[in-house]
Design a protein around this motif. Structure first.
Motif, PDB file in Angstrom:
ATOM      1  N   LYS A  80      86.335 -39.257 -68.690  1.00 16.67           N
ATOM      2  CA  LYS A  80      87.237 -38.566 -67.767  1.00 16.67           C
ATOM      3  C   LYS A  80      88.547 -39.324 -67.585  1.00 16.67           C
ATOM      4  O   LYS A  80      89.621 -38.731 -67.523  1.00 16.67           O
ATOM      5  CB  LYS A  80      86.565 -38.387 -66.406  1.00 16.67           C
ATOM      6  N   GLN A  81      88.478 -40.631 -67.512  1.00 14.87           N
ATOM      7  CA  GLN A  81      89.646 -41.460 -67.213  1.00 14.87           C
ATOM      8  C   GLN A  81      90.553 -41.667 -68.428  1.00 14.87           C
ATOM      9  O   GLN A  81      91.767 -41.735 -68.287  1.00 14.87           O
ATOM     10  CB  GLN A  81      89.197 -42.811 -66.675  1.00 14.87           C
ATOM     11  N   HIS A  82      89.988 -41.764 -69.604  1.00 16.56           N
ATOM     12  CA  HIS A  82      90.755 -42.220 -70.774  1.00 16.56           C
ATOM     13  C   HIS A  82      90.994 -41.174 -71.850  1.00 16.56           C
ATOM     14  O   HIS A  82      91.597 -41.510 -72.873  1.00 16.56           O
ATOM     15  CB  HIS A  82      90.055 -43.422 -71.417  1.00 16.56           C
ATOM     16  N   GLU A  83      90.535 -39.942 -71.657  1.00 16.46           N
ATOM     17  CA  GLU A  83      90.612 -38.973 -72.742  1.00 16.46           C
ATOM     18  C   GLU A  83      91.237 -37.653 -72.297  1.00 16.46           C
ATOM     19  O   GLU A  83      90.528 -36.684 -72.018  1.00 16.46           O
ATOM     20  CB  GLU A  83      89.218 -38.718 -73.316  1.00 16.46           C
ATOM     21  N   PRO A 100      82.447 -41.421 -66.688  1.00 15.48           N
ATOM     22  CA  PRO A 100      83.709 -41.740 -65.997  1.00 15.48           C
ATOM     23  C   PRO A 100      84.789 -42.259 -66.939  1.00 15.48           C
ATOM     24  O   PRO A 100      85.976 -41.992 -66.742  1.00 15.48           O
ATOM     25  CB  PRO A 100      83.310 -42.812 -64.977  1.00 15.48           C
ATOM     26  N   LYS A 101      84.396 -42.967 -67.969  1.00 14.72           N
ATOM     27  CA  LYS A 101      85.361 -43.490 -68.936  1.00 14.72           C
ATOM     28  C   LYS A 101      85.956 -42.363 -69.769  1.00 14.72           C
ATOM     29  O   LYS A 101      87.146 -42.393 -70.105  1.00 14.72           O
ATOM     30  CB  LYS A 101      84.696 -44.544 -69.822  1.00 14.72           C
TER      31      LYS A 101
END
Length: 106
Positions: A35-38, A32-33
């Motif tokens: 997906k959210q930050h990259e 999820p990180k």
């Protein structure tokens, strides 16, 4: 087609318990990180291999080499790279350079 920058990573885990519990949980917390930050990470897919329960294969496609380098510098990726070691017996990385085909375009 954007050529991008890709890689395939084959992880061999110590045992089925390491795969089912620790490593898969680590992946579930990290995805999820990503997906959210990259935004430069175009594709990040985790595969299991039929009849090989200790194997995980990641397919990763980035907009370009700079996007991959940015991915590697993220705190969640640094944590993943460190924590994964306790579950692994082997890692094979193959870097890919697209030459033709159909896929994600930027």
């Amino acid at each position: 087609m954007s050529k991008g920058f890709g890689l395939v990573v084959r992880f061999e885990l110590h045992d089925h318990q390491a795969a089912a519990a620790g490593f898969d949980d680590l992946v579930a917390r990290t995805l999820p990180k990503i997906k959210q930050h990259e935004p430069g990470t175009l594709v990040y897919v985790v595969h299991t291999v039929p009849d090989e329960p200790r194997i995980r294969v990641f397919y990763e496609l980035y907009a370009d080499r700079a996007a991959f380098d940015a991915h590697e510098q993220q705190s969640h990726v640094i944590a993943f790279l460190s924590e994964r070691e306790q579950y692994l017996s082997n890692v094979e990385v193959t870097f890919l350079e697209a030459t033709d085909g159909q896929g994600v375009s930027s």
